[in-house]
Scaffold this motif. Structure first.
Motif, PDB file in Angstrom:
ATOM      1  N   ARG A 100       0.837  -1.205   0.000  1.00 22.14           N
ATOM      2  CA  ARG A 100       0.000   0.000   0.000  1.00 22.14           C
ATOM      3  C   ARG A 100       0.869   1.250   0.000  1.00 22.14           C
ATOM      4  O   ARG A 100       1.707   1.445   0.879  1.00 22.14           O
ATOM      5  N   TRP A 116      -1.650  12.325  -8.756  1.00 28.21           N
ATOM      6  CA  TRP A 116      -2.847  11.543  -8.499  1.00 28.21           C
ATOM      7  C   TRP A 116      -4.073  12.368  -8.884  1.00 28.21           C
ATOM      8  O   TRP A 116      -4.162  13.552  -8.557  1.00 28.21           O
ATOM      9  N   GLU A 120      -9.957  11.539  -6.608  1.00 33.42           N
ATOM     10  CA  GLU A 120     -10.018  10.081  -6.741  1.00 33.42           C
ATOM     11  C   GLU A 120      -9.471   9.421  -5.477  1.00 33.42           C
ATOM     12  O   GLU A 120      -8.369   9.739  -5.023  1.00 33.42           O
ATOM     13  N   HIS A 123      -6.490   3.387  -4.150  1.00 28.05           N
ATOM     14  CA  HIS A 123      -6.859   2.002  -4.432  1.00 28.05           C
ATOM     15  C   HIS A 123      -6.997   1.235  -3.120  1.00 28.05           C
ATOM     16  O   HIS A 123      -6.288   1.501  -2.149  1.00 28.05           O
ATOM     17  N   LYS A 126      -3.534  -1.124  -3.152  1.00 30.97           N
ATOM     18  CA  LYS A 126      -2.286  -0.491  -3.587  1.00 30.97           C
ATOM     19  C   LYS A 126      -2.126   0.936  -3.087  1.00 30.97           C
ATOM     20  O   LYS A 126      -1.037   1.509  -3.159  1.00 30.97           O
TER      21      LYS A 126
END
Length: 209
Positions: A100, A116, A120, A123, A126
């Protein structure tokens, strides 16, 4: 694996040159040598088992990135470079055994031309990875992608063989053709059977001795 035995040294030299280009704008990045990684588990710089004072760190680039082309190779190198910048600065950029990627990784990636997407969420496993290139960075890296493309032109990456079964706990000792110093490391037979591991110093394949 690489089908042509002459492809390895040529590709390795091109990727090492790309790293040197990044070092020009980010002198904190350490010197490296490239290995073609068939296992795909590593995405940061690796310290050799027998590290001498003047030895470089290993920069693993997965065979799938090479097969995907120059843009994928550059993105893989930039990902490792982001980890490297965090590490030399003493910043913890990952958790969950390196899976992560946290906000420190995300923020450091900005220095290498990645960002990034605003709004958003990370993940689920990740975290903030992979961080995409900005349009401006894509334009700036275009000559580097073109140079990598010339080196990758005509390269055929074969299908990796199915992993062989080995006894639990068994370790193989692999060695390349380097003599000063001799370079060896240990690896499990299942991982070793996936495909060749090429030395970025002498250009030879690591084999069992």
């Amino acid at each position: 694996m690489l089908e042509n035995g002459t492809d390895g040294p040529r590709i390795i030299a091109a990727i090492e040159t790309a790293w040197e280009v990044l070092q020009e704008s980010h002198p904190e990045l350490p010197d490296v040598y490239v290995i073609v990684d068939n296992a795909g588990a590593r995405h940061n710089l690796v310290t050799p088992d027998r590290l001498e004072a003047d030895m470089r760190l290993e920069l693993p680039v997965h065979r799938d990135a090479i097969a995907a082309g120059p843009r994928a190779v550059l993105e893989a190198v930039l990902h490792v470079a982001t980890h490297a910048l965090c590490q030399v600065r003493g910043v913890s950029e990952t958790s969950n055994r390196g899976m992560r990627h946290n906000k420190h990784f995300r923020d450091t990636a900005v220095e290498l031309g990645m960002k990034w997407p605003t709004g958003e969420p990370p993940h689920a496993t990740k975290g903030f990875s992979p961080v995409p290139l900005t349009p401006e960075a894509e334009s700036g890296y275009a000559p580097l992608v073109a140079a990598l493309g010339k080196s990758l032109d005509g390269v055929v990456v074969g299908v990796a063989e199915s992993p062989a079964k080995g006894k639990s706990g068994t370790r193989l000792t692999l060695q390349c053709e380097c003599t000063d110093p001799v370079r060896t490391f240990q690896i499990g037979p299942r991982i070793a059977s996936v495909g060749p591991i090429v030395c970025g110093v002498c250009g030879a394949e690591f084999t069992e001795r």
